[in-house]
Design a protein around this motif. Structure first.
Motif, PDB file in Angstrom:
ATOM      1  N   ASP A  87       3.366  25.128 -22.958  1.00  0.00           N
ATOM      2  CA  ASP A  87       1.852  25.260 -22.611  1.00  0.00           C
ATOM      3  C   ASP A  87       1.704  24.322 -21.235  1.00  0.00           C
ATOM      4  N   PRO A  88       2.187  25.103 -20.205  1.00  0.00           N
ATOM      5  CA  PRO A  88       1.979  24.480 -18.888  1.00  0.00           C
ATOM      6  C   PRO A  88       0.523  23.881 -18.656  1.00  0.00           C
ATOM      7  N   THR A  89      -0.281  24.804 -19.146  1.00  0.00           N
ATOM      8  CA  THR A  89      -1.888  24.426 -18.671  1.00  0.00           C
ATOM      9  C   THR A  89      -2.323  22.963 -19.442  1.00  0.00           C
ATOM     10  N   ALA A  90      -1.956  22.983 -20.710  1.00  0.00           N
ATOM     11  CA  ALA A  90      -2.074  22.110 -21.542  1.00  0.00           C
ATOM     12  C   ALA A  90      -1.356  20.606 -21.039  1.00  0.00           C
ATOM     13  N   HIS A  91      -0.262  20.741 -20.682  1.00  0.00           N
ATOM     14  CA  HIS A  91       0.694  19.752 -19.873  1.00  0.00           C
ATOM     15  C   HIS A  91      -0.005  19.064 -18.688  1.00  0.00           C
ATOM     16  N   ILE A  92      -0.502  20.053 -17.647  1.00  0.00           N
ATOM     17  CA  ILE A  92      -1.274  19.680 -16.351  1.00  0.00           C
ATOM     18  C   ILE A  92      -2.391  18.910 -16.961  1.00  0.00           C
ATOM     19  N   GLU A  93      -3.244  19.472 -17.829  1.00  0.00           N
ATOM     20  CA  GLU A  93      -4.555  18.865 -18.391  1.00  0.00           C
ATOM     21  C   GLU A  93      -4.282  17.336 -19.014  1.00  0.00           C
ATOM     22  N   LEU A  94      -3.219  17.379 -19.623  1.00  0.00           N
ATOM     23  CA  LEU A  94      -3.141  15.946 -20.272  1.00  0.00           C
ATOM     24  C   LEU A  94      -2.481  14.947 -19.378  1.00  0.00           C
ATOM     25  N   THR A  95      -1.664  15.234 -18.423  1.00  0.00           N
ATOM     26  CA  THR A  95      -1.032  14.442 -17.415  1.00  0.00           C
ATOM     27  C   THR A  95      -2.362  13.799 -16.433  1.00  0.00           C
ATOM     28  N   THR A  96      -3.126  14.935 -16.115  1.00  0.00           N
ATOM     29  CA  THR A  96      -3.798  14.716 -15.005  1.00  0.00           C
ATOM     30  C   THR A  96      -5.234  13.618 -15.590  1.00  0.00           C
TER      31      THR A  96
ATOM     32  N   LYS B 143       0.726  -1.169  -0.302  1.00  0.00           N
ATOM     33  CA  LYS B 143       0.087   0.049  -0.159  1.00  0.00           C
ATOM     34  C   LYS B 143       0.786   1.356   0.018  1.00  0.00           C
ATOM     35  N   SER B 144       1.966   1.035   0.704  1.00  0.00           N
ATOM     36  CA  SER B 144       2.961   2.365   0.723  1.00  0.00           C
ATOM     37  C   SER B 144       3.436   2.424  -0.782  1.00  0.00           C
ATOM     38  N   LEU B 145       3.707   1.477  -1.550  1.00  0.00           N
ATOM     39  CA  LEU B 145       4.298   1.676  -2.769  1.00  0.00           C
ATOM     40  C   LEU B 145       3.125   2.183  -3.796  1.00  0.00           C
ATOM     41  N   THR B 146       1.849   1.716  -3.356  1.00  0.00           N
ATOM     42  CA  THR B 146       0.656   2.212  -4.272  1.00  0.00           C
ATOM     43  C   THR B 146       0.635   3.677  -4.051  1.00  0.00           C
ATOM     44  N   TRP B 147       0.748   4.103  -2.893  1.00  0.00           N
ATOM     45  CA  TRP B 147       0.569   5.402  -2.485  1.00  0.00           C
ATOM     46  C   TRP B 147       1.613   6.379  -3.297  1.00  0.00           C
ATOM     47  N   ILE B 148       2.953   5.974  -3.361  1.00  0.00           N
ATOM     48  CA  ILE B 148       4.216   6.537  -3.907  1.00  0.00           C
ATOM     49  C   ILE B 148       3.912   6.600  -5.246  1.00  0.00           C
ATOM     50  N   ALA B 149       3.402   5.485  -5.958  1.00  0.00           N
ATOM     51  CA  ALA B 149       3.167   5.468  -7.395  1.00  0.00           C
ATOM     52  C   ALA B 149       1.958   6.259  -7.994  1.00  0.00           C
ATOM     53  N   CYS B 150       0.916   6.416  -7.008  1.00  0.00           N
ATOM     54  CA  CYS B 150      -0.172   7.097  -7.361  1.00  0.00           C
ATOM     55  C   CYS B 150       0.084   8.524  -7.348  1.00  0.00           C
ATOM     56  N   LEU B 151       0.937   8.854  -6.312  1.00  0.00           N
ATOM     57  CA  LEU B 151       1.220  10.431  -6.280  1.00  0.00           C
ATOM     58  C   LEU B 151       2.585  10.958  -6.975  1.00  0.00           C
ATOM     59  N   TRP B 152       3.193   9.892  -7.519  1.00  0.00           N
ATOM     60  CA  TRP B 152       4.196  10.425  -8.425  1.00  0.00           C
ATOM     61  C   TRP B 152       3.811  11.426  -9.419  1.00  0.00           C
ATOM     62  N   PRO B 153       2.778  11.177 -10.351  1.00  0.00           N
ATOM     63  CA  PRO B 153       2.677  12.125 -11.503  1.00  0.00           C
ATOM     64  C   PRO B 153       2.269  13.334 -10.919  1.00  0.00           C
ATOM     65  N   PHE B 154       1.498  13.419  -9.494  1.00  0.00           N
ATOM     66  CA  PHE B 154       1.301  14.798  -9.090  1.00  0.00           C
ATOM     67  C   PHE B 154       2.429  15.706  -8.641  1.00  0.00           C
ATOM     68  N   ALA B 155       3.487  14.805  -7.837  1.00  0.00           N
ATOM     69  CA  ALA B 155       4.690  15.342  -7.287  1.00  0.00           C
ATOM     70  C   ALA B 155       5.479  15.955  -8.562  1.00  0.00           C
ATOM     71  N   VAL B 156       5.780  15.151  -9.779  1.00  0.00           N
ATOM     72  CA  VAL B 156       6.270  15.697 -10.998  1.00  0.00           C
ATOM     73  C   VAL B 156       5.517  17.059 -11.675  1.00  0.00           C
TER      74      VAL B 156
END
Length: 205
Positions: free
Chosen positions: A36-45, A10-23
């Motif tokens: 285009d930072p806004t487009a990058h945020i929208e695409l990633t999320t 579960k700890s590894l799952t938390w890390i993996a799931c939070l990784w895109p947000f941290a980046v």
């Protein structure tokens, strides 16, 4: 599964799931999100939301095919809530960065751009699922009603994929893997149900 093993996973799952947000957060602070930072945020999320939803929907079929992996059910709620988290960030980025918190601008977008309409629909379908992802909600709704409600996850995911297809330019195939995966998962449900009924059928001599 041992409790210690479950905690580690579960700890590894938390890390993996939070990784895109941290980046994304790191890129925003250091101004490295591209032209285009806004487009990058929208695409990633948006991509992360669909990825997590697809994985969440795959858990039940995988468990039914491979009973040895029944422990995966312990991760379904966590993955589903992270999917909602990224969908919320995706929505807030649109509301704040694209629409500038203008209600009129959002209403105009919903009326004129079909991909926005489909995206809002997908998000609204996820809201009741997130609100009922608690043990208290399961007890109040009852197991059968809760399961019926949470089948909306398939509808929300399909709407999210349509939203993705309608947003990308013609010839761009980025939504294709999600389309194939979710199609397989949708087809797997009746097949697995038929297989289960066949096994439960009494053998006549």
């Amino acid at each position: 599964m041992k409790k210690s093993t479950l905690i580690v996973l579960k700890s590894l799952t938390w890390i993996a799931c939070l990784w895109p947000f941290a980046v994304l957060a790191w890129g925003a602070v250091n101004n490295t999100l591209g032209a285009d930072p806004t487009a990058h945020i929208e695409l990633t999320t948006g991509y992360t939301t669909l990825m997590l939803l697809t994985i969440t929907l795959a858990i039940t079929p995988v468990r039914r095919l491979l009973p040895s992996l029944s422990w995966l059910i312990k991760f379904r709620r966590l993955l589903g809530l992270f999917a909602f988290f990224y969908a919320t960030v995706h929505m807030l980025a649109y509301v704040g960065l694209y629409a500038g918190f203008s209600v009129q601008a959002m209403l105009d977008d919903i009326a004129k751009r079909r991909f926005i309409t489909m995206g809002v629909t997908a998000y609204l379908l996820l809201v009741p699922l997130a609100l009922t992802s608690t043990n208290w909600a399961i007890r109040k709704l009852g197991g059968k009603n809760w399961n019926r409600l949470h089948k909306l996850a398939y509808v929300a995911t399909v709407c999210g994929i349509i939203h993705y297809w309608w947003q990308v330019k013609t010839g761009v195939l980025l939504p294709l893997p999600f389309t194939v995966a979710v199609t397989v998962l949708l087809l797997a449900r009746p097949v697995l149900n038929w297989r289960q009924r066949r096994k439960a059928r009494p053998v006549t001599v």
